[in-house]
Design a protein around this motif. Structure first.
Motif, PDB file in Angstrom:
ATOM      1  N   PRO A 136     -12.259  11.536 -12.378  1.00 56.36           N
ATOM      2  CA  PRO A 136     -10.805  11.632 -12.188  1.00 56.36           C
ATOM      3  C   PRO A 136     -10.337  13.011 -11.731  1.00 56.36           C
ATOM      4  O   PRO A 136      -9.401  13.128 -10.932  1.00 56.36           O
ATOM      5  CB  PRO A 136     -10.241  11.289 -13.579  1.00 56.36           C
ATOM      6  N   VAL A 137     -10.990  14.070 -12.219  1.00 53.18           N
ATOM      7  CA  VAL A 137     -10.616  15.432 -11.813  1.00 53.18           C
ATOM      8  C   VAL A 137     -10.886  15.624 -10.323  1.00 53.18           C
ATOM      9  O   VAL A 137     -10.052  16.157  -9.580  1.00 53.18           O
ATOM     10  CB  VAL A 137     -11.398  16.474 -12.637  1.00 53.18           C
ATOM     11  N   ALA A 138     -12.074  15.177  -9.868  1.00 50.61           N
ATOM     12  CA  ALA A 138     -12.435  15.307  -8.454  1.00 50.61           C
ATOM     13  C   ALA A 138     -11.512  14.470  -7.580  1.00 50.61           C
ATOM     14  O   ALA A 138     -11.100  14.904  -6.493  1.00 50.61           O
ATOM     15  CB  ALA A 138     -13.885  14.876  -8.246  1.00 50.61           C
ATOM     16  N   LEU A 139     -11.168  13.274  -8.047  1.00 48.99           N
ATOM     17  CA  LEU A 139     -10.284  12.391  -7.276  1.00 48.99           C
ATOM     18  C   LEU A 139      -8.898  13.010  -7.122  1.00 48.99           C
ATOM     19  O   LEU A 139      -8.316  13.005  -6.029  1.00 48.99           O
ATOM     20  CB  LEU A 139     -10.194  11.036  -7.965  1.00 48.99           C
ATOM     21  N   ARG A 140      -8.369  13.562  -8.201  1.00 42.33           N
ATOM     22  CA  ARG A 140      -7.048  14.192  -8.140  1.00 42.33           C
ATOM     23  C   ARG A 140      -7.065  15.403  -7.208  1.00 42.33           C
ATOM     24  O   ARG A 140      -6.114  15.620  -6.448  1.00 42.33           O
ATOM     25  CB  ARG A 140      -6.605  14.625  -9.541  1.00 42.33           C
ATOM     26  N   GLY A 141      -8.125  16.178  -7.266  1.00 39.53           N
ATOM     27  CA  GLY A 141      -8.228  17.338  -6.375  1.00 39.53           C
ATOM     28  C   GLY A 141      -8.275  16.922  -4.917  1.00 39.53           C
ATOM     29  O   GLY A 141      -7.627  17.550  -4.064  1.00 39.53           O
ATOM     30  N   SER A 142      -9.016  15.857  -4.619  1.00 45.38           N
ATOM     31  CA  SER A 142      -9.114  15.365  -3.247  1.00 45.38           C
ATOM     32  C   SER A 142      -7.770  14.838  -2.747  1.00 45.38           C
ATOM     33  O   SER A 142      -7.331  15.157  -1.638  1.00 45.38           O
ATOM     34  CB  SER A 142     -10.172  14.259  -3.172  1.00 45.38           C
ATOM     35  N   VAL A 143      -7.108  14.056  -3.588  1.00 45.62           N
ATOM     36  CA  VAL A 143      -5.790  13.507  -3.213  1.00 45.62           C
ATOM     37  C   VAL A 143      -4.786  14.632  -3.005  1.00 45.62           C
ATOM     38  O   VAL A 143      -3.998  14.618  -2.039  1.00 45.62           O
ATOM     39  CB  VAL A 143      -5.293  12.519  -4.292  1.00 45.62           C
ATOM     40  N   LEU A 144      -4.796  15.626  -3.898  1.00 40.49           N
ATOM     41  CA  LEU A 144      -3.863  16.748  -3.801  1.00 40.49           C
ATOM     42  C   LEU A 144      -4.077  17.517  -2.501  1.00 40.49           C
ATOM     43  O   LEU A 144      -3.101  17.904  -1.823  1.00 40.49           O
ATOM     44  CB  LEU A 144      -4.055  17.676  -5.001  1.00 40.49           C
ATOM     45  N   TYR A 145      -5.340  17.726  -2.125  1.00 38.46           N
ATOM     46  CA  TYR A 145      -5.630  18.459  -0.890  1.00 38.46           C
ATOM     47  C   TYR A 145      -5.055  17.730   0.318  1.00 38.46           C
ATOM     48  O   TYR A 145      -4.389  18.341   1.169  1.00 38.46           O
ATOM     49  CB  TYR A 145      -7.146  18.627  -0.731  1.00 38.46           C
ATOM     50  N   PHE A 146      -5.287  16.423   0.399  1.00 37.35           N
ATOM     51  CA  PHE A 146      -4.815  15.674   1.569  1.00 37.35           C
ATOM     52  C   PHE A 146      -3.294  15.525   1.578  1.00 37.35           C
ATOM     53  O   PHE A 146      -2.684  15.444   2.652  1.00 37.35           O
ATOM     54  CB  PHE A 146      -5.495  14.305   1.636  1.00 37.35           C
ATOM     55  N   LEU A 147      -2.670  15.514   0.397  1.00 38.18           N
ATOM     56  CA  LEU A 147      -1.207  15.494   0.360  1.00 38.18           C
ATOM     57  C   LEU A 147      -0.638  16.789   0.930  1.00 38.18           C
ATOM     58  O   LEU A 147       0.328  16.779   1.708  1.00 38.18           O
ATOM     59  CB  LEU A 147      -0.731  15.314  -1.090  1.00 38.18           C
ATOM     60  N   ILE A 148      -1.245  17.913   0.552  1.00 31.86           N
ATOM     61  CA  ILE A 148      -0.775  19.204   1.058  1.00 31.86           C
ATOM     62  C   ILE A 148      -0.988  19.299   2.561  1.00 31.86           C
ATOM     63  O   ILE A 148      -0.128  19.805   3.300  1.00 31.86           O
ATOM     64  CB  ILE A 148      -1.514  20.357   0.328  1.00 31.86           C
ATOM     65  N   VAL A 149      -2.142  18.804   3.035  1.00 25.98           N
ATOM     66  CA  VAL A 149      -2.414  18.821   4.477  1.00 25.98           C
ATOM     67  C   VAL A 149      -1.397  17.970   5.224  1.00 25.98           C
ATOM     68  O   VAL A 149      -0.873  18.370   6.275  1.00 25.98           O
ATOM     69  CB  VAL A 149      -3.847  18.324   4.755  1.00 25.98           C
ATOM     70  N   ASP A 150      -1.090  16.782   4.690  1.00 29.39           N
ATOM     71  CA  ASP A 150      -0.143  15.885   5.365  1.00 29.39           C
ATOM     72  C   ASP A 150       1.281  16.425   5.347  1.00 29.39           C
ATOM     73  O   ASP A 150       2.103  16.052   6.197  1.00 29.39           O
ATOM     74  CB  ASP A 150      -0.167  14.499   4.705  1.00 29.39           C
ATOM     75  N   MET A 151       1.596  17.295   4.396  1.00 26.23           N
ATOM     76  CA  MET A 151       2.944  17.865   4.345  1.00 26.23           C
ATOM     77  C   MET A 151       3.241  18.736   5.571  1.00 26.23           C
ATOM     78  O   MET A 151       4.415  18.945   5.915  1.00 26.23           O
ATOM     79  CB  MET A 151       3.121  18.705   3.078  1.00 26.23           C
ATOM     80  N   SER A 152       2.204  19.193   6.247  1.00 25.39           N
ATOM     81  CA  SER A 152       2.414  19.990   7.460  1.00 25.39           C
ATOM     82  C   SER A 152       3.013  19.152   8.587  1.00 25.39           C
ATOM     83  O   SER A 152       3.548  19.688   9.557  1.00 25.39           O
ATOM     84  CB  SER A 152       1.099  20.621   7.905  1.00 25.39           C
ATOM     85  N   ASN A 153       2.907  17.810   8.449  1.00 26.16           N
ATOM     86  CA  ASN A 153       3.470  16.928   9.476  1.00 26.16           C
ATOM     87  C   ASN A 153       4.963  16.709   9.291  1.00 26.16           C
ATOM     88  O   ASN A 153       5.611  16.166  10.190  1.00 26.16           O
ATOM     89  CB  ASN A 153       2.756  15.564   9.439  1.00 26.16           C
ATOM     90  N   VAL A 154       5.491  17.124   8.148  1.00 25.45           N
ATOM     91  CA  VAL A 154       6.913  16.966   7.893  1.00 25.45           C
ATOM     92  C   VAL A 154       7.697  18.054   8.619  1.00 25.45           C
ATOM     93  O   VAL A 154       7.274  19.219   8.635  1.00 25.45           O
ATOM     94  CB  VAL A 154       7.197  17.026   6.372  1.00 25.45           C
ATOM     95  N   SER A 155       8.771  17.682   9.229  1.00 19.71           N
ATOM     96  CA  SER A 155       9.572  18.637   9.978  1.00 19.71           C
ATOM     97  C   SER A 155      10.109  19.730   9.062  1.00 19.71           C
ATOM     98  O   SER A 155      10.434  19.506   7.898  1.00 19.71           O
ATOM     99  CB  SER A 155      10.755  17.924  10.641  1.00 19.71           C
ATOM    100  N   ASN A 156      10.169  20.957   9.592  1.00 20.29           N
ATOM    101  CA  ASN A 156      10.672  22.096   8.814  1.00 20.29           C
ATOM    102  C   ASN A 156      12.097  21.883   8.324  1.00 20.29           C
ATOM    103  O   ASN A 156      12.530  22.479   7.343  1.00 20.29           O
ATOM    104  CB  ASN A 156      10.597  23.386   9.653  1.00 20.29           C
ATOM    105  N   MET A 157      12.806  21.043   9.036  1.00 15.09           N
ATOM    106  CA  MET A 157      14.211  20.793   8.701  1.00 15.09           C
ATOM    107  C   MET A 157      14.321  20.194   7.292  1.00 15.09           C
ATOM    108  O   MET A 157      15.323  20.395   6.593  1.00 15.09           O
ATOM    109  CB  MET A 157      14.808  19.837   9.715  1.00 15.09           C
ATOM    110  N   TYR A 158      13.271  19.431   6.886  1.00 14.46           N
ATOM    111  CA  TYR A 158      13.344  18.745   5.590  1.00 14.46           C
ATOM    112  C   TYR A 158      12.630  19.531   4.493  1.00 14.46           C
ATOM    113  O   TYR A 158      12.482  19.066   3.399  1.00 14.46           O
ATOM    114  CB  TYR A 158      12.743  17.346   5.703  1.00 14.46           C
TER     115      TYR A 158
END
Length: 367
Positions: free
Chosen positions: A345-367
């Protein structure tokens, strides 16, 4: 005495081969089926290596099992349904070697390793790989795999020209890291494989200067850019491979890191076990290959071939010992895996957290 000796030899031969009949019969039937579909399977594998490198795991699966497979069936070419290119193009022991060198264990990474090694091994028509490696895991594996004669450099390095000339001459491996979207045209003659043969020498002209060229030379380019826009010409000259970390691969790597911190002895035991199993499987394969080679090369009556009978007896004894060790290793692996799953579970949460942070770069700066 001669008759008794031949009877003893015959009994020894029967005893040595007694355990192989069932396995060889099964393998023979499997080979017949594989040979029927060999043309289609080879065509799919070649297409996969040639065209699927730049894409992620899901798109590779779609191309292979929908487009390429349907094309073969439409042309009535016998082909294996849902073929696994990993199993078709490599072996478990080879994959284990790559993992010991630092390659992640997920299928996407193994596919990338197959593409890289197969193209580098094909000295005449293979393309030099250009690896999209934002996290640097590909570069880490390459450093380990080609550590004997490998130079890691950049186009901006002042000594780059000298390093290139030396590796060309010695047949070493040159890894160019931090490449941009445009590759220096200086190495175009190498990418195009403009090799000039004269008597026993091979040369390549770079910047109007001829350099000795060794067939064992390997060129690998890596870039940290996550989504580079390479030109069509560069795609034609190189084999672009997407080695971006996958969620499954990152999870497995994080699991190893967590266990290494919390239970270091467990991670050490796991690494040692993997190496021992790999060595035993290689030994078993060597015995089987040597046995089949001697059987194929044997002439005359097998009963009179004392060397073959001795080899059969040794191979059977060694195979029994190795198989017993592999059974023990299997039980040990289950125990280690069970203990490791506590930290999944620790490894899974770390992996999910990393990809969430990476995907946040796709969100427009306006938001």
């Amino acid at each position: 005495m001669a008759t008794k000796k031949r009877m003893d030899a015959a009994n020894g031969l029967i005893d040595a081969l007694s355990g192989e009949r069932e396995r060889w019969t099964q393998q023979s039937n499997e080979f017949i089926e594989r040979i029927k579909k060999l043309v289609g399977d080879v065509a799919l594998s070649c297409a996969f290596i040639s065209y699927c490198g730049p894409f992620n795991a899901s798109f590779r699966h779609t191309l292979l099992n929908e487009h390429f497979y349907q094309m073969c069936t439409k042309l009535k070419i016998p082909v294996t349904e849902n073929i696994s290119v990993v199993k078709f193009l490599t072996t478990d022991s080879q994959i284990t070697d790559w993992q010991i060198e630092g390659l992640p264990s997920d299928d996407h990474s193994v596919q990338n390793a197959i593409m890289i090694t197969s193209n580098l091994a094909n000295k005449r028509t293979g393309k030099y790989p250009l690896i999209v490696d934002p996290q640097g895991q590909g570069l880490k594996w390459l450093r380990s795999r080609y550590s004997d004669n490998c130079v890691v450099t950049q186009f901006s390095d002042r000594k780059f020209a000298d390093q290139l000339a030396l590796q060309l001459q010695d047949g070493g491996c040159l890894v160019l890291e931090n490449c941009t979207e445009e590759i220096d045209p200086m190495i175009d003659p190498i990418l195009d494989k403009c090799i000039v043969k004269s008597k026993r020498m091979q040369t390549v002209v770079i910047n109007d200067k001829a350099h000795d060229f060794d067939d064992n030379f390997k060129l690998i380019m890596t870039t940290r850019l996550p989504n580079p826009l390479f030109t069509p010409e560069l795609f034609a000259k190189t084999l672009v491979i997407d080695m971006t970390v996958t969620m499954q691969g990152l999870e497995q790597q994080l699991l190893g890191q967590v266990i290494g911190k919390e239970k270091a002895e467990l991670e050490e035991e796991r690494a040692k076990l993997i190496e021992e199993v790999n060595q035993n499987e290689k030994r078993l394969k060597e015995y089987e290959d040597r046995l089949l080679a001697q059987l194929a090369a044997s002439t005359g009556n097998l009963i009179d071939d004392d060397q073959l009978i001795g080899t059969l007896a040794d191979a059977k004894k060694a195979s029994a010992e190795i198989k017993e060790k592999l059974l023990v290793a299997t039980e040990t692996r289950k125990r280690i895996t069970s203990a490791s799953e506590e930290y999944r579970p620790v490894a899974l949460r770390g992996s999910v957290l990393y990809f969430l942070i990476v995907d946040m770069s796709n969100v427009s700066n306006m938001y």
